[in-house]
Design a protein around this motif. Sequence first.
Motif, mmCIF file in Angstrom:
data_model
loop_
_atom_site.group_PDB
_atom_site.id
_atom_site.type_symbol
_atom_site.label_atom_id
_atom_site.label_comp_id
_atom_site.label_asym_id
_atom_site.label_seq_id
_atom_site.Cartn_x
_atom_site.Cartn_y
_atom_site.Cartn_z
ATOM 1 N N VAL A 175 9.669 52.311 7.040
ATOM 2 C CA VAL A 175 9.331 53.214 8.163
ATOM 3 C C VAL A 175 7.361 52.651 8.352
ATOM 4 O O VAL A 175 7.263 51.762 6.899
ATOM 5 N N ILE A 176 7.225 51.572 9.189
ATOM 6 C CA ILE A 176 5.775 51.318 8.991
ATOM 7 C C ILE A 176 4.924 52.386 9.009
ATOM 8 O O ILE A 176 4.740 52.987 9.887
ATOM 9 N N VAL A 177 3.757 52.178 8.428
ATOM 10 C CA VAL A 177 2.430 53.132 7.764
ATOM 11 C C VAL A 177 1.426 51.744 7.931
ATOM 12 O O VAL A 177 0.867 50.532 7.280
ATOM 13 N N ALA A 178 0.438 52.531 8.879
ATOM 14 C CA ALA A 178 -1.332 52.925 9.067
ATOM 15 C C ALA A 178 -1.974 53.314 7.755
ATOM 16 O O ALA A 178 -2.210 54.634 8.000
ATOM 17 N N LYS A 179 -2.382 53.029 7.225
ATOM 18 C CA LYS A 179 -2.829 53.411 5.666
ATOM 19 C C LYS A 179 -4.887 53.999 6.332
ATOM 20 O O LYS A 179 -5.654 54.895 6.345
ATOM 21 N N SER A 180 -4.503 53.330 8.350
ATOM 22 C CA SER A 180 -6.091 54.666 9.017
ATOM 23 C C SER A 180 -5.315 54.448 10.661
ATOM 24 O O SER A 180 -5.186 53.266 10.798
ATOM 25 N N PRO A 181 -5.970 55.251 11.120
ATOM 26 C CA PRO A 181 -5.928 55.396 12.575
ATOM 27 C C PRO A 181 -6.274 53.910 13.090
ATOM 28 O O PRO A 181 -6.238 53.310 13.967
ATOM 29 N N ALA A 182 -7.030 53.330 12.386
ATOM 30 C CA ALA A 182 -7.678 51.589 12.783
ATOM 31 C C ALA A 182 -6.779 50.191 12.408
ATOM 32 O O ALA A 182 -6.930 49.787 13.519
ATOM 33 N N SER A 183 -6.137 50.517 11.603
ATOM 34 C CA SER A 183 -4.721 50.024 12.217
ATOM 35 C C SER A 183 -3.624 49.879 12.492
ATOM 36 O O SER A 183 -2.395 49.568 12.154
ATOM 37 N N ALA A 184 -3.676 51.454 12.979
ATOM 38 C CA ALA A 184 -2.287 52.087 14.242
ATOM 39 C C ALA A 184 -2.147 50.644 15.295
ATOM 40 O O ALA A 184 -0.427 50.321 14.844
ATOM 41 N N LYS A 185 -3.065 50.066 15.525
ATOM 42 C CA LYS A 185 -2.189 49.208 15.636
ATOM 43 C C LYS A 185 -0.930 48.310 15.957
ATOM 44 O O LYS A 185 -0.590 47.909 16.506
ATOM 45 N N ARG A 186 -1.806 47.898 14.949
ATOM 46 C CA ARG A 186 -1.084 46.608 14.158
ATOM 47 C C ARG A 186 0.366 46.832 13.628
ATOM 48 O O ARG A 186 1.463 46.361 13.534
ATOM 49 N N ALA A 187 0.443 48.441 13.040
ATOM 50 C CA ALA A 187 1.565 48.960 12.499
ATOM 51 C C ALA A 187 2.265 49.342 13.686
ATOM 52 O O ALA A 187 3.626 49.025 13.575
ATOM 53 N N GLN A 188 1.833 49.728 14.780
ATOM 54 C CA GLN A 188 2.697 49.605 16.267
ATOM 55 C C GLN A 188 3.181 48.225 16.143
ATOM 56 O O GLN A 188 5.326 48.729 17.017
ATOM 57 N N SER A 189 2.857 46.959 16.055
ATOM 58 C CA SER A 189 3.302 46.326 16.599
ATOM 59 C C SER A 189 4.556 45.287 16.205
ATOM 60 O O SER A 189 5.524 45.487 16.717
ATOM 61 N N PHE A 190 4.250 45.966 14.149
ATOM 62 C CA PHE A 190 5.759 45.280 13.740
ATOM 63 C C PHE A 190 6.907 46.561 13.334
ATOM 64 O O PHE A 190 7.553 46.203 13.761
ATOM 65 N N ALA A 191 6.688 48.151 14.333
ATOM 66 C CA ALA A 191 7.296 48.686 14.064
ATOM 67 C C ALA A 191 8.082 48.552 15.379
ATOM 68 O O ALA A 191 9.512 48.697 15.454
ATOM 69 N N GLU A 192 7.338 47.815 16.842
ATOM 70 C CA GLU A 192 8.193 47.889 17.743
ATOM 71 C C GLU A 192 9.191 46.174 17.312
ATOM 72 O O GLU A 192 10.262 46.294 18.636
ATOM 73 N N ARG A 193 8.647 45.613 16.550
ATOM 74 C CA ARG A 193 9.373 44.240 16.415
ATOM 75 C C ARG A 193 11.362 44.312 15.642
ATOM 76 O O ARG A 193 11.682 43.800 15.779
ATOM 77 N N LEU A 194 10.973 45.515 15.041
ATOM 78 C CA LEU A 194 11.931 45.780 13.341
ATOM 79 C C LEU A 194 12.026 47.037 14.739
ATOM 80 O O LEU A 194 13.838 47.015 13.547
ATOM 81 N N ARG A 195 11.943 47.645 15.043
ATOM 82 C CA ARG A 195 13.240 48.509 15.586
ATOM 83 C C ARG A 195 12.763 49.801 14.394
ATOM 84 O O ARG A 195 13.831 50.614 14.493
ATOM 85 N N LEU A 196 12.027 49.847 13.618
ATOM 86 C CA LEU A 196 11.783 50.831 12.920
ATOM 87 C C LEU A 196 10.619 52.212 14.049
ATOM 88 O O LEU A 196 9.698 51.491 14.534
ATOM 89 N N GLY A 197 9.948 53.336 12.563
ATOM 90 C CA GLY A 197 9.498 53.997 12.639
ATOM 91 C C GLY A 197 7.809 54.465 12.344
ATOM 92 O O GLY A 197 7.886 53.015 11.448
ATOM 93 N N ILE A 198 7.113 54.448 12.902
ATOM 94 C CA ILE A 198 5.597 54.712 12.249
ATOM 95 C C ILE A 198 4.966 55.830 11.778
ATOM 96 O O ILE A 198 5.257 56.702 12.001
#
Length: 391
Positions: free
Chosen positions: A206-229
């Motif tokens: 699962v891709i983790v954002a350590k704070s809401p500020a980095s959630a957009k980067r985590a979302q980009s990784f998760a969508e490309r790897l087809r994983l959860g966030i």
Amino acid sequence: MTNKLVIHEGLSSAWVPREPLPESLEVDTRHPQDMSAAKGGLVIFTANSNPSSRELGRRIAERLGVELGKVQVYQEANRETRVQIEESVRSKDVFIIQTVSKDVNTTIMELLIMVYACRTSCARNIIGVIPYFPYSKQCKMRKRGSIVSKLLASMMCKAGLTHLITMDLHQKEIQGFFNIPVDNLRASPFLLQYIQEEIPDYRNAVIVAKSPASAKRAQSFAERLRLGIAVIHGEAQDAESDLVDGRHSPPTVKNIGAIHPSLEIPLLIPKEKPPITVVGDVGGRIAIIVDDIIDDVDSFLAAAETLKERGAYKIFVMATHGILSSDAPQLIEESAIDEVVVTNTIPHEIQKLQCPKIKTVDISMILSEAIRRIHNGESMSYLFRNIGMDD
């Protein structure tokens, strides 16, 4: 060529992505690969006087099949920076590769002096290849401070820089500080490839954002790897015994008179973070924390502890720029983090000796391709395929 750990003589080991490039970075074979196709020739310099920082320049030059330009960069006894270019750059495309060493301000002066030296030597184009843009965190106004990254951009343009190649700017808006073209390349294809090929059971991650500020980067990784966030929000709260004695009570605020009796400006309610909450399921999963810079590791260590408490059995940290200053390597070695993966935009050989958990991904491939395309007058859009406005 398969993925492998390549060790060059005199160079540190780094995980080298397979060739051909990842799908979004494949070389366009419709265009010529000849480096001498453009008029004026090509010269590549490394501006950093630190020998360990010249590694990236040597790798780029090796991929392009050229020799590094001859230049002397050193410090005088009184700490003045001296640059002596030892070959002609007249009417040539000069690419100056500068990585940020521990002494950031000396690094900046080396770059500015070399750019100005090339300008006064009648170079046709002077392109700065600065994988990590220093002072990028100081890109917003804070109280009586200043926007230092804007100042630095103005200094580079004034010195004679005509083009900038960088990677994963801390804020994309920094591009607007320059009045020259800026290519903000992405390291995410290489980090994604590392996840897919070096983490065998990454499908259980699962891709983790350590704070809401980095959630957009985590979302980009998760969508490309087809994983959860998952997103971590909040901070550790003080013990209840510390709260009952009134020491943590909010101070009383006096009603300060307005400038004009009829003008009453409401006070903004101060922020107060809630207790730590993990939005998303990480139990029995691999947690992959993603960010652009890892320097002060306290927030990463706190996130790792929280994820361990929530049931994550392996924790990876993926970041483009591994500054890892102060005692960061020792703290990582003693933490719950299993592996920290960064790119070689910044030299971190000493940190790797202190902490075997730190792994390096080589990104010289995309930098060398960017140099080739600019020199040959080819389109750069090929390096930004599948990269949206929000990435």
